[in-house]
Design a protein around this motif. Structure first.
Motif, PDB file in Angstrom:
ATOM      1  N   THR A   1       0.976  -1.107   0.001  1.00 50.03           N
ATOM      2  CA  THR A   1      -0.079   0.034  -0.136  1.00 50.03           C
ATOM      3  C   THR A   1       0.800   1.299  -0.070  1.00 50.03           C
ATOM      4  N   GLY A   2       2.262   1.112   0.128  1.00 46.00           N
ATOM      5  CA  GLY A   2       3.212   2.037   0.022  1.00 46.00           C
ATOM      6  C   GLY A   2       3.566   2.680   1.314  1.00 46.00           C
ATOM      7  N   ASP A   3       3.377   1.933   2.419  1.00 45.24           N
ATOM      8  CA  ASP A   3       3.808   1.976   3.594  1.00 45.24           C
ATOM      9  C   ASP A   3       5.615   2.036   3.772  1.00 45.24           C
TER      10      ASP A   3
ATOM     11  N   ALA B   1       6.865  -0.344   6.534  1.00 41.76           N
ATOM     12  CA  ALA B   1       6.802  -1.747   6.331  1.00 41.76           C
ATOM     13  C   ALA B   1       7.748  -2.182   5.426  1.00 41.76           C
ATOM     14  N   LEU B   2       8.063  -1.495   4.362  1.00 40.52           N
ATOM     15  CA  LEU B   2       9.127  -1.761   3.331  1.00 40.52           C
ATOM     16  C   LEU B   2      10.522  -1.888   3.835  1.00 40.52           C
ATOM     17  N   ARG B   3      10.880  -0.897   4.714  1.00 42.60           N
ATOM     18  CA  ARG B   3      12.171  -0.856   5.458  1.00 42.60           C
ATOM     19  C   ARG B   3      12.144  -2.252   6.277  1.00 42.60           C
ATOM     20  N   LEU B   4      11.268  -2.398   6.842  1.00 44.91           N
ATOM     21  CA  LEU B   4      11.273  -3.653   7.696  1.00 44.91           C
ATOM     22  C   LEU B   4      11.354  -5.161   6.846  1.00 44.91           C
TER      23      LEU B   4
ATOM     24  N   THR C   1       4.807  -0.531  -9.105  1.00 41.74           N
ATOM     25  CA  THR C   1       3.866   0.313  -8.405  1.00 41.74           C
ATOM     26  C   THR C   1       4.307   1.204  -7.555  1.00 41.74           C
ATOM     27  N   TYR C   2       5.468   1.244  -6.955  1.00 42.90           N
ATOM     28  CA  TYR C   2       5.981   2.375  -6.193  1.00 42.90           C
ATOM     29  C   TYR C   2       7.483   2.422  -6.559  1.00 42.90           C
ATOM     30  N   PRO C   3       7.706   2.640  -7.674  1.00 44.62           N
ATOM     31  CA  PRO C   3       9.384   2.468  -8.019  1.00 44.62           C
ATOM     32  C   PRO C   3      10.108   3.656  -7.374  1.00 44.62           C
ATOM     33  N   LYS C   4       9.667   4.779  -6.818  1.00 45.17           N
ATOM     34  CA  LYS C   4      10.513   5.797  -6.178  1.00 45.17           C
ATOM     35  C   LYS C   4      10.705   5.312  -4.714  1.00 45.17           C
ATOM     36  N   LEU C   5       9.627   4.428  -4.155  1.00 44.90           N
ATOM     37  CA  LEU C   5       9.950   4.066  -2.904  1.00 44.90           C
ATOM     38  C   LEU C   5      10.840   2.994  -2.804  1.00 44.90           C
TER      39      LEU C   5
END
Length: 185
Positions: free
Chosen positions: A80-82, A85-88, A114-118
């Motif tokens: 969802t772009g969190d 959560a991605l860092r974890l 979906t979230y290339p920058k993130l």
């Protein structure tokens, strides 16, 4: 009478007990984060994971299974772009092996579209965890294994998504990813 052997046994026991305590603490913070994904809970869980792969500091196999049995909850959050959560998710690479590592690679790699920058931001922040980016960038999952056309289409989509990111601080990481994708064409 305290002997050298007694001291050594006590020292080794305290080290082993420390690892057990640390991983018990991690499991509790992991559970807390998944039930209430706040930044404070994320920070506690993130800080308890090792900072590098092959640190020698791993939870036992049963605990790894328990941790990854709830991985889908984390995956739902970062899809969802969190960012927490991605860092974890990236930090879980420090304890993942085999199927768990591959699951992380496939799942996190999907974020390229979906979230290339993130994706690039967190890859840049966690680049030290990867000797090679191939598994993360080019492992599309089991549906793509025997389908060259589908794999080629996904490669083109990922290249297009990454080329859309022009932030100067992400260019080097983006180019590394694009090079891996170009090799896979």
């Amino acid at each position: 009478m305290i002997t050298n052997r007694t001291v050594i046994i006590a020292f080794i026991s305290s080290i082993c007990l420390g690892f057990t305590t640390k991983w018990t603490d991690f499991e509790k913070t992991w559970e807390s984060y998944l039930s209430k994904p706040t930044h404070a809970n994320f920070t506690k869980a993130y800080d308890l994971l090792p900072d590098k792969v092959n640190s020698g500091d791993y939870p036992d196999e049963q605990m790894i299974l328990r941790i990854f049995s709830k991985y889908d909850q984390l995956s739902t959050l970062f899809h969802t772009g969190d960012q927490d959560a991605l860092r974890l998710g990236f930090k879980l690479f420090t304890i993942a092996d085999g199927a768990h590592k591959e699951e992380l690679q496939i799942d996190i790699g999907k974020l390229i579209n979906t979230y290339p920058k993130l994706f690039l931001q967190e890859l840049k922040n966690h680049r030290q965890l990867f000797i090679s980016l191939n598994g993360l960038i080019c492992n599309y999952g089991p549906d793509f294994v025997d389908n060259d056309e589908l794999r080629q289409q996904e490669t083109v989509r990922r290249i297009k998504s990454l080329k859309g990111i022009t932030d100067s601080e992400l260019i080097k990481t983006r180019e590394e990813c694009l090079n891996e994708l170009e090799k896979g064409k």
